[in-house]
Design an enzyme around this catalytic site. Sequence first.
Site, mmCIF file in Angstrom:
data_model
loop_
_atom_site.group_PDB
_atom_site.id
_atom_site.type_symbol
_atom_site.label_atom_id
_atom_site.label_comp_id
_atom_site.label_asym_id
_atom_site.label_seq_id
_atom_site.Cartn_x
_atom_site.Cartn_y
_atom_site.Cartn_z
ATOM 1 C CE1 TYR A 185 -4.244 1.000 -0.337
ATOM 2 C CE2 TYR A 185 -4.500 -1.150 0.704
ATOM 3 C CZ TYR A 185 -5.031 -0.098 -0.024
ATOM 4 O OH TYR A 185 -6.326 -0.141 -0.448
ATOM 5 C CD GLU A 224 -4.890 5.331 0.713
ATOM 6 O OE1 GLU A 224 -4.694 5.963 1.757
ATOM 7 O OE2 GLU A 224 -5.944 4.727 0.466
ATOM 8 C CG ASP A 241 -7.523 9.782 -24.767
ATOM 9 O OD1 ASP A 241 -6.486 9.092 -24.808
ATOM 10 O OD2 ASP A 241 -8.648 9.300 -24.514
ATOM 11 C CB THR A 291 -4.086 3.245 -22.449
ATOM 12 O OG1 THR A 291 -3.894 3.269 -23.870
ATOM 13 C CG2 THR A 291 -5.522 3.623 -22.124
ATOM 14 C CE LYS A 308 -6.565 1.701 -26.198
ATOM 15 N NZ LYS A 308 -6.647 2.279 -24.853
ATOM 16 N NE ARG A 352 -5.868 -4.858 -20.136
ATOM 17 C CZ ARG A 352 -6.300 -4.498 -21.355
ATOM 18 N NH1 ARG A 352 -7.144 -3.498 -21.486
ATOM 19 N NH2 ARG A 352 -5.908 -5.143 -22.423
HETATM 20 N N1 PLP Z 1 -8.933 6.797 -24.571
HETATM 21 C C1 PLP Z 1 -8.933 6.214 -25.768
HETATM 22 C C2 PLP Z 1 -8.674 7.056 -26.996
HETATM 23 C C3 PLP Z 1 -9.164 4.843 -25.883
HETATM 24 O O1 PLP Z 1 -9.189 4.267 -27.092
HETATM 25 C C4 PLP Z 1 -9.391 4.088 -24.696
HETATM 26 C C5 PLP Z 1 -9.633 2.641 -24.745
HETATM 27 O O2 PLP Z 1 -9.729 1.977 -25.695
HETATM 28 C C6 PLP Z 1 -9.404 4.763 -23.467
HETATM 29 C C7 PLP Z 1 -9.176 6.122 -23.436
HETATM 30 C C8 PLP Z 1 -9.758 4.065 -22.193
HETATM 31 O O3 PLP Z 1 -8.828 3.204 -21.736
HETATM 32 P P1 PLP Z 1 -9.226 2.095 -20.639
HETATM 33 O O4 PLP Z 1 -9.908 0.996 -21.356
HETATM 34 O O5 PLP Z 1 -7.893 1.748 -20.041
HETATM 35 O O6 PLP Z 1 -10.119 2.767 -19.642
#
Ligand code: PLP
Length: 411
Positions: free
Chosen positions: A67, A69, A220, A246, A249, A255
């Site tokens: 842990y 935090e 994002d 993320t 990918k 993950r």
């Molecule tokens: N943002 C984009 C552009 C995504 O394609 C994804 C998932 O495919 C996410 C955020 C979310 O990721 P997670 O599945 O880890 O919540």
Amino acid sequence: MFNKKGADSNTYNVDNIEFIKKASHKVGELIEKEYLRQKNNVELIASENYCSEAVLAACGSCLSWKYAEGYPYVRTSGNTGRYYGGTEFVDLLEEYACDKWREVFKTDYHVNVQPHSGSQANFSGYKALLNPGDTILSLTLDNGGHLTHGSSVNFSGKLYDMHFYDVDDRGFIDMEDVRNKAHDIKPKLIMTGASAYSRIIDFEAFAEIANEVGAYFMVDMAHIAGLVAAGEHPSPFGLADIITTTTHKTLRGPRGGLIFSKPEFAKKVDSAVFPYAQGGPLEHVIAGKAVCAEEACSDDYKKYIHQVVVNCKAFADEFLKLGYKIVTGGTDNHLFMLDLSEFNFSGKDLQEKLDENGITLNKNCIPCDKKSPKETSGVRIGTAPMTTRGYVEEDFREVARRIDSIIKAMK
Ligand code: PLP
């Protein structure tokens, strides 16, 4: 790991499965079945990849027991900011992970490596800059955006006042529409990034528009982060206020999620992750993220990402030669969208038929889709996982021909 034909290069996973079976036969058996499915199938899901065994091992390490935090930042504050004892090693680890991620993207942005997922990274990114009810200008799900970019069934669509820019007739993000809507709506934040968009995103143009209307700019880059790291896609660093991603990918890590921000938003981002959105960080996953960051700094990784892009162009080109329609007519990145609107079956039908034939992909809406997200008129196709397994252009061309013969048998 296994190679493109599914042959194991060593037995790490298999040994682990036997070990798990001794504790729970059922769980071990199901993991084994999934392992074999992954090994024997052609994996074309654009958001998936195979991380290294070192990443897997870090995620399965003793750090899962700890842990922690709070935040380490020993070097910057002189003190650990944790709420638990015994954090001296995870403090060093987390700071190391932050340093490595800054190195991957050659940036001095603040980075928070704790988000458990991409969705949680976006949740905290918005929270750092906005209040509920504030206006966001973004891309819809059916035009390629993500659920967290304002879908009505997601927290983003419920907490914020969402407005959307469009893609043009060919499926490209319409920058004129972005500018007009931004001037009309005066959003507090402009969001870009996508789950199903195959073209370069013009971050400079977005930043300019955000600047014109005094909006925050958030990117994002979950899908294309690996391409940004390897220099195969323009970088949003220096332009966006907050950048989320993320790690599982194209980055080929565990993950999880990351948030980068301009230094002035560092405190707001950190408190939007912990204590606002999350409790204890997953230090075992943070270790996996750190290993992934080291791998992403290597020349081998740059070569890998280049091959992902080259493979994707060849794959899309073969479909075009076979007479298929592709949204935007091609691809600049690791994915493309096959447009099935002229066929008498749906994306779901094709996904299921390919599953029966050992090819895994996902149904996906295309711009102006007349079918529901459960049916869809398209499928999304990506090259990152099979490139990790050693596929080159001709392998993907052959898969395109296999898919074509399966489709011909469906008609
Ligand atoms: N943002 C984009 C552009 C995504 O394609 C994804 C998932 O495919 C996410 C955020 C979310 O990721 P997670 O599945 O880890 O919540």
